[in-house]
Write a protein that holds these residues in place. Structure first.
Motif, PDB file in Angstrom:
ATOM      1  N   UNK A  29       0.826  -1.198   0.000  1.00 24.15           N
ATOM      2  CA  UNK A  29       0.000   0.000   0.000  1.00 24.15           C
ATOM      3  C   UNK A  29       0.863   1.251   0.000  1.00 24.15           C
ATOM      4  N   UNK A  30       1.955   1.224   0.723  1.00 19.52           N
ATOM      5  CA  UNK A  30       2.821   2.403   0.792  1.00 19.52           C
ATOM      6  C   UNK A  30       3.446   2.708  -0.563  1.00 19.52           C
ATOM      7  N   UNK A  31       3.747   1.686  -1.356  1.00 18.41           N
ATOM      8  CA  UNK A  31       4.294   1.909  -2.697  1.00 18.41           C
ATOM      9  C   UNK A  31       3.248   2.542  -3.602  1.00 18.41           C
ATOM     10  N   UNK A  32       2.010   2.090  -3.499  1.00 20.23           N
ATOM     11  CA  UNK A  32       0.921   2.684  -4.268  1.00 20.23           C
ATOM     12  C   UNK A  32       0.729   4.145  -3.867  1.00 20.23           C
ATOM     13  N   UNK A 183      -1.381  -1.620  -6.048  1.00 21.03           N
ATOM     14  CA  UNK A 183      -0.649  -2.052  -4.852  1.00 21.03           C
ATOM     15  C   UNK A 183      -0.280  -3.528  -4.838  1.00 21.03           C
ATOM     16  N   UNK A 184      -0.920  -4.316  -5.694  1.00 23.10           N
ATOM     17  CA  UNK A 184      -0.661  -5.759  -5.711  1.00 23.10           C
ATOM     18  C   UNK A 184       0.617  -6.141  -6.471  1.00 23.10           C
ATOM     19  N   UNK A 185       1.044  -5.304  -7.395  1.00 19.08           N
ATOM     20  CA  UNK A 185       2.037  -5.757  -8.369  1.00 19.08           C
ATOM     21  C   UNK A 185       3.421  -6.014  -7.792  1.00 19.08           C
ATOM     22  N   UNK A 186       3.890  -5.170  -6.913  1.00 13.63           N
ATOM     23  CA  UNK A 186       5.258  -5.310  -6.399  1.00 13.63           C
ATOM     24  C   UNK A 186       5.456  -6.651  -5.702  1.00 13.63           C
ATOM     25  N   UNK A 187       4.501  -7.024  -4.872  1.00 10.53           N
ATOM     26  CA  UNK A 187       4.590  -8.287  -4.137  1.00 10.53           C
ATOM     27  C   UNK A 187       4.687  -9.471  -5.091  1.00 10.53           C
TER      28      UNK A 187
END
Length: 252
Positions: A29-32, A183-187
């Motif tokens: 979430x923080x990256x988004x 927010x899902x993509x980085x993980x």
């Protein structure tokens, strides 16, 4: 329930991240949120129902959209999502009305959004959009549709850039393009990279860091696009299970 605007003043306090609700999703979430903060000066607008849920719309002037689209003077809808218990209560209509109101206030020609021939994961429902008056203005392989809602009868139609229409690249193996627009993509991009490394599979990860990079993408959906042996496969953010199934189906 009221609709609120997320901006510099409240973004750190507001829940904006789709289905991510637990502490494990906080870093995603923080990256988004960081991505959003960098876009506010580009005209990004994020509005949501004042609840902790998946009821929001995000849009930006098309000139600044992270999409290979030519739509000067339009407002580009990045993401439009109403889910779960909030569906069927008119919230989608209210959010769309907010987008239309803001876009007209800024003197835009209309709205433009990336969708698909039939409902696909992570893309807005074409049936709903067409019911609300959106029209088809361009397509890209294998299933993407660019839809627009003009405010004036003779408004020029937006179009996708040629670089993204064929869904092909010149690199073999698995290639994943993504950004922190979701927010899902980085993980999951990191997870797929780790799995490919363990399995010894040819895997290339490419992250869009600027709008210029995204605007010259080989696929319309720059949030997440997976290619295999030079051909586009999916825009769906794959879980570990789905990725392993993808590998098994191709004998990898």
């Amino acid at each position: 329930m009221k609709i609120i605007k997320v901006d510099y003043h409240n973004i750190d306090m507001e829940h904006i991240c789709c289905a991510i609700t637990d502490k494990k999703g906080e870093s995603c979430a923080s990256l988004k949120k960081a991505w959003m903060k960098e876009r506010f000066d580009d005209g990004l607008i994020f509005k949501k129902l004042d609840v902790r849920g998946k009821v929001f719309i995000e849009y930006i002037p098309a000139e600044n959209a992270w999409c290979p689209v030519e739509a000067d003077g339009y407002m580009f809808i990045n993401c439009f999502w109403v889910s779960g218990k909030f569906k069927g209560q008119g919230y989608g209509n209210k959010l769309l009305e907010e987008c239309i109101k803001d876009s007209k206030q800024y003197g835009k020609k209309g709205l433009v959004i990336l969708s698909s021939k039939k409902k696909m994961p992570f893309l807005s429902d074409p049936k709903y959009l067409k019911y609300k008056g959106f029209q088809l203005c361009d397509v890209a392989d294998p299933y993407f549709e660019l839809l627009y809602l003009p405010f004036e009868k003779d408004a020029e139609k937006p179009r996708l850039k040629e670089c993204c229409k064929k869904g092909v690249i010149d690199k073999m193996g698995i290639v994943l393009y993504y950004s922190n627009q979701c927010p899902h993509t980085e993980k999951y991009a990191t997870l797929l990279t780790e799995i490919a490394g363990i399995e010894g599979i040819d895997f290339t990860l490419i992250k869009y860091q600027t709008k210029e990079q995204a605007q010259n993408s080989p696929a319309p959906f720059t949030t997440y696009s997976l290619f295999y042996d030079g051909k586009f496969v999916t825009n769906e953010v794959l879980s570990e299970k789905k990725f392993r199934n993808f590998l098994a189906e191709r004998g990898l």
